[in-house]
Structure formats: structure tokens, C-alpha cells
Design a protein around this motif. Sequence first.
Motif, PDB file in Angstrom:
ATOM      1  N   HIS A 125       0.828  -1.198   0.000  1.00 44.26           N
ATOM      2  CA  HIS A 125       0.000   0.000   0.000  1.00 44.26           C
ATOM      3  C   HIS A 125       0.866   1.252   0.000  1.00 44.26           C
ATOM      4  N   GLN A 126       0.329   2.318  -0.545  1.00 45.43           N
ATOM      5  CA  GLN A 126       0.963   3.630  -0.484  1.00 45.43           C
ATOM      6  C   GLN A 126       0.206   4.511   0.492  1.00 45.43           C
ATOM      7  N   VAL A 127       0.945   5.207   1.326  1.00 45.42           N
ATOM      8  CA  VAL A 127       0.341   6.127   2.289  1.00 45.42           C
ATOM      9  C   VAL A 127       1.062   7.465   2.182  1.00 45.42           C
ATOM     10  N   ASP A 128       0.295   8.520   1.975  1.00 44.04           N
ATOM     11  CA  ASP A 128       0.859   9.865   1.874  1.00 44.04           C
ATOM     12  C   ASP A 128       0.345  10.709   3.035  1.00 44.04           C
ATOM     13  N   VAL A 129       1.252  11.372   3.738  1.00 46.38           N
ATOM     14  CA  VAL A 129       0.866  12.244   4.848  1.00 46.38           C
ATOM     15  C   VAL A 129       0.599  13.640   4.299  1.00 46.38           C
ATOM     16  N   VAL A 130      -0.578  14.158   4.542  1.00 41.96           N
ATOM     17  CA  VAL A 130      -0.957  15.480   4.046  1.00 41.96           C
ATOM     18  C   VAL A 130      -0.251  16.548   4.877  1.00 41.96           C
ATOM     19  N   GLY A 131       0.502  17.422   4.185  1.00 36.73           N
ATOM     20  CA  GLY A 131       1.217  18.482   4.895  1.00 36.73           C
ATOM     21  C   GLY A 131       2.125  17.929   5.975  1.00 36.73           C
ATOM     22  N   ALA A 132       2.968  16.976   5.601  1.00 32.40           N
ATOM     23  CA  ALA A 132       3.755  16.228   6.580  1.00 32.40           C
ATOM     24  C   ALA A 132       4.532  17.112   7.540  1.00 32.40           C
ATOM     25  N   PHE A 133       5.276  18.071   7.011  1.00 29.51           N
ATOM     26  CA  PHE A 133       6.146  18.879   7.867  1.00 29.51           C
ATOM     27  C   PHE A 133       5.353  19.713   8.875  1.00 29.51           C
ATOM     28  N   LEU A 134       4.086  19.957   8.583  1.00 31.86           N
ATOM     29  CA  LEU A 134       3.255  20.750   9.492  1.00 31.86           C
ATOM     30  C   LEU A 134       2.898  19.969  10.751  1.00 31.86           C
ATOM     31  N   ASN A 135       3.215  18.665  10.778  1.00 30.94           N
ATOM     32  CA  ASN A 135       2.941  17.849  11.952  1.00 30.94           C
ATOM     33  C   ASN A 135       4.102  17.844  12.941  1.00 30.94           C
ATOM     34  N   SER A 136       5.206  18.498  12.588  1.00 31.45           N
ATOM     35  CA  SER A 136       6.347  18.582  13.495  1.00 31.45           C
ATOM     36  C   SER A 136       6.290  19.908  14.243  1.00 31.45           C
ATOM     37  N   THR A 137       7.130  20.026  15.244  1.00 32.96           N
ATOM     38  CA  THR A 137       7.124  21.224  16.081  1.00 32.96           C
ATOM     39  C   THR A 137       8.461  21.943  15.970  1.00 32.96           C
ATOM     40  N   SER A 138       8.408  23.252  15.726  1.00 33.33           N
ATOM     41  CA  SER A 138       9.634  24.041  15.648  1.00 33.33           C
ATOM     42  C   SER A 138      10.263  24.146  17.035  1.00 33.33           C
ATOM     43  N   LYS A 139      11.560  23.921  17.115  1.00 35.62           N
ATOM     44  CA  LYS A 139      12.261  23.937  18.403  1.00 35.62           C
ATOM     45  C   LYS A 139      12.693  25.344  18.816  1.00 35.62           C
ATOM     46  N   VAL A 140      12.550  26.306  17.917  1.00 30.78           N
ATOM     47  CA  VAL A 140      12.885  27.697  18.231  1.00 30.78           C
ATOM     48  C   VAL A 140      11.725  28.586  17.807  1.00 30.78           C
ATOM     49  N   LYS A 141      11.658  29.778  18.385  1.00 31.56           N
ATOM     50  CA  LYS A 141      10.584  30.715  18.058  1.00 31.56           C
ATOM     51  C   LYS A 141      10.939  31.444  16.769  1.00 31.56           C
ATOM     52  N   LEU A 142      10.061  31.329  15.774  1.00 33.03           N
ATOM     53  CA  LEU A 142      10.282  31.957  14.477  1.00 33.03           C
ATOM     54  C   LEU A 142       9.072  32.813  14.104  1.00 33.03           C
ATOM     55  N   PHE A 143       9.349  33.891  13.365  1.00 31.62           N
ATOM     56  CA  PHE A 143       8.293  34.766  12.861  1.00 31.62           C
ATOM     57  C   PHE A 143       8.525  34.977  11.371  1.00 31.62           C
ATOM     58  N   GLN A 144       7.423  35.016  10.618  1.00 33.84           N
ATOM     59  CA  GLN A 144       7.512  35.108   9.164  1.00 33.84           C
ATOM     60  C   GLN A 144       6.408  35.998   8.614  1.00 33.84           C
ATOM     61  N   MET A 145       6.756  36.798   7.611  1.00 31.88           N
ATOM     62  CA  MET A 145       5.751  37.555   6.882  1.00 31.88           C
ATOM     63  C   MET A 145       4.946  36.593   6.002  1.00 31.88           C
ATOM     64  N   ALA A 146       3.639  36.645   6.079  1.00 36.14           N
ATOM     65  CA  ALA A 146       2.796  35.744   5.298  1.00 36.14           C
ATOM     66  C   ALA A 146       3.050  35.958   3.799  1.00 36.14           C
ATOM     67  N   PRO A 147       3.275  34.884   3.046  1.00 36.64           N
ATOM     68  CA  PRO A 147       3.570  35.007   1.612  1.00 36.64           C
ATOM     69  C   PRO A 147       2.362  35.480   0.810  1.00 36.64           C
ATOM     70  N   ASP A 148       2.653  36.008  -0.362  1.00 42.05           N
ATOM     71  CA  ASP A 148       1.624  36.475  -1.283  1.00 42.05           C
ATOM     72  C   ASP A 148       0.719  35.305  -1.665  1.00 42.05           C
TER      73      ASP A 148
END
Length: 537
Positions: A125-148
Motif C-alpha cells: 500500500h501507499q500512504v501519503d501524509v498530508v502536509g507532513a512537515f506541518l505535523n512537526s514542532t519548531s524547536k525555536v521561536k520563528l516569525f515570518q511575513m505571510a507570503p503572497d
Amino acid sequence: KINECPRETPLTFKETQAGPNAAWWRDASKIERKMLFHKGAVKTVPPSEVNDILKAGHKIFTGKNALRQKFDETNRLTKFKSRATLRGFEQIFGKHFHDTFAAVANATSIRLILALAVGNKLNVHQVDVVGAFLNSTSKVKLFQMAPDGLRLYLNELWEVLASLYGTRPAARDWQEAFVRALLEFGFRPATSDHTVFVMREGSKYMIIASWVDDSIVAENWDVMFQKLRTFLHKRFETQELGFISWYLGVHYEFNADRSVMVATQKAYLEKLFDRYGITTAVKTPMEETFKIKPEDIPETVDLKIQTEFRELLGSEIFVAGWSRPDITYHVITLARFAANPPAKALAALKRILRYLYGTQDLGIGYTSNVKEMRGLKLNELGTYVDASHADDLITRKSTMGYQVWLNGGVISWRSKLTPIVCTSTTDAEYVSACFAAMETIHLRQLMAALGFPQEHPTQMFEDNEACIVLAGDAVHRDRTKHIDIRFHYLRERVRDQMLQMIKVSSSQQLADAMTKAAGATIFIRLRDEYMRSRDRL
């Protein structure tokens, strides 16, 4: 009607809004923003708090709305994809990130699992995780301007809570989250490859290997697999793609009872043919007499030739490494000139492309029919190894090559120059056999970890009698006393009865195709032994 939309490769969201698919790209961006906030990957910072963030010394990162179209194995457009990314090159080591390494299952491990699946009638079987990296937690505090395309208003600021795509540790953070989940469910990593996990109970088992967010699961344990599906979907939100068909750019096709499988890359090759205008075919990838001599190397680099050479070389290495061992020697031989390629090297690469044009339906294949396993038993490894002495005219090193077989097809192959200049044919064959032994032992260990231990020594087929004698005989001889001690690893494994050297005639040495450019008659005969056409399903 998504499949009727024309192809396009937009660089910016603004560019997409001037094209014919503006509505599709807007919808894709809306879906991405919704996912970001649903998974808690980002949160909007109130404008009143922006000055406090700047005063605290936090860096405001920029990002991009990465846009691309996705296609299936028939080159049919299936999806418009929007992805929020952070420009990780702006991050500073030690301040914004630390470790970045993240392992993925290699091609050999994936082929081994598929060969076992075909031989033992396992479901894959094939299994794909939707938005995989969004399931991890950033270890440092980051701020970003929202992209266009992903922001609601100008200068919208996000606090980044997950490791967004583009951040330097994103792949590592995701791998750690996924591995924790597998261990929690009950999987255990294979000791010889920690990207492959297995779960067993008697004769029932599941094997899983992942390539970032795309995983394959081979199993004969339906009850537990259903539990795994539910577990992963609750933890990460997964998308099930059914029985394996299109994975990592390779098309996998099975016969009716799934006892035979063929892996091809026809869709990828068609893109290359269109790009380079290939419309004619040749019988072999390289002329038998083809050589690049020292005097052929230009004194200065032609940037135009170098750029085109490297682009085509990368594409052919990808094909050779996943489904076409028949062009491995030819591609790797030309890769030695990537720094300063002569015009004849570029022409030789294009000849390989014309050969592929005439053999698009060829690929590697596996079977459960023991009669097609060249004397090997079901789930039994076998290795062919060969060398071509001092054939490199520039370094005078030898070309070594091997093929490791399992269930009627090759799962691992290699062609490269020996690390040293060999003084004789025996020397070259012995060094080559040592490298083949290391790969074979690794695969034996992986097979054992997955529940398929090798009960007998793995047969290593060699056509040089002196090499076979040397592998089992430690007698000191003038012609072999100089061989580096590291290459005697082969002899030790033979003594341990993990390997058995078997004499094979030169005409039946399948690894010969890994060490030289043969004429059409010999090349096609050998190729047809280890390559399988889709019409043989």
C-alpha cells in the motif's frame, strides 16, 4: 476538468493570476492557508504586538508561496499545489536551527521490500501524509511575513509553530515525529537500515519504509494494517493512495494475481524525449569502441556544453538508479567528465537517450515463479560480480560492477572505478568482489531483520578462477601479497560461510554489463536476462 488545463510553471502567485488557471491557483492557496491554521502550524500575530517582537530582537523571516502542478504516471495533470515555505537560507546555525540530517529509505531497500512482496504475495500500500512537515514542532521561536496568496492583509505576520517547508531542520523534525509514532504503534527499526520498520507476530507481519512523507507498507496482516491506517490518520491526517502504482517517479505494474511486477519510468522518459527532441532509437546505449582519451578533454570549460551535460546527466543517473541497470555503466562512465565534458561526451549522453527511446517499456521486475530465479530459491539472495582491468585510459583504474538478485530480478547494482590501481585482472576482480560482498552482507542482515534470514551462504558468481581461489586461500604469493588488508573482508566472509564463491562462465556473467560497453548481440542477450518488459506481465 482539471486534466484539460494546460501546463504551466509559475514562479510567483502574482504570475498565476495573469494566466488561464488563476481560479485553480487561488483555490489551492486557500486550501493551504486553511491547513496551516487547522494543524496549528502558524498563528497570526496581532499588529499591536509586532513592535514588541522587533524590540525583543527576533528576526522576521520572509517566505514564498511555492506553486506547482502534479502529474500521474501517464503525465496527466492531477492537482494544483500551493505550499507555504520559509526561506531557510536566512536562518543562522546555532541560533535558528541545529541538526538538519534526516534519513530516507534508499532505493535498494525499497526494491528489496517490493521483491519480497511479489515473491510472497504481500499487499503493498501507499500512504501519503498530508502536509507532513506541518505535523512537526519548531524547536525555536520563528516569525515570518505571510507570503503572497496566503495572507489576508498586507504585512500579515505569522508566528511559526511547526517546521515549515524550507526551514533547515524541517525534514529532521518530521522524521523524528514519524518515527516516534511508528515506535508507539509497535514497529521496530531494522538494525541494518533504520529507515525500514517491521512488526511481526508469527507468520503475520508488516514492513514499512518512508521517503519523507510518502510511505509504502507491505503486509499480510490485514487486521493490523487497518489499525495502522486509523492510527496514522488520526495522528497526522493521511491520504491513502491504494495499492502501489506510482511511487517516487516510478510506475509499478502487476499481473492479475500479483505474482509478477515490472517497474518502469516511461512517463519521466517521455518528458526527456520531448525536451531534447528525441525521435529516433539505437540498439545499444554506447558504441563498443567508445572511449574518451586524455587529449579529448578541452583545455577550457565550455559552459554551454557543461550546463547541458550536467542537466541530462542528472536525469539519466536518476533513471539508471531506479529502474534501468542496463544503462548504469554507460552513464557512470560519462559522469567522470562532468567537470569539463568534451562535446563527444554530451553526444554520448544523447545516444543513451535514443537507446531509452527505443526501450521505454523495459524495467526491472520480480516474480514468485521459482523457475525464473536463475537457480536461486524463493527469497534467496544471489550476487554476480565482475571487473574490467585498467580500462580507464586517464587514471588506469579498473571498472568494477555487481548485481544482487532476489526473486527473479536485481535489487542492487553498481558500476564504478576501483579505489586503487589494480596490478592484474585477479587484483581487479578481488577488489570488485570485496565491494560486492559488503553490499551482499548488508542485504543479508536487512533480510534477517525483516524476517527472511538466509539459511545458506549467499552464492557469489565470479568468472575469474584465481579470484575464487584467493577468496578462500590465505597463502602468501608474490602476485597478491600487495593487496590491501581491507579487501580481505571478502575472504573472512567466505570463511564465515556467509558467502560462497561460484565459478560461472564469462558468457553467463550478468555483471559484465556493469563493466563495459558490449556489442549489440552480447549486450541485448545479457540485458534480456535481467530486464523485464511490460509485455511480460
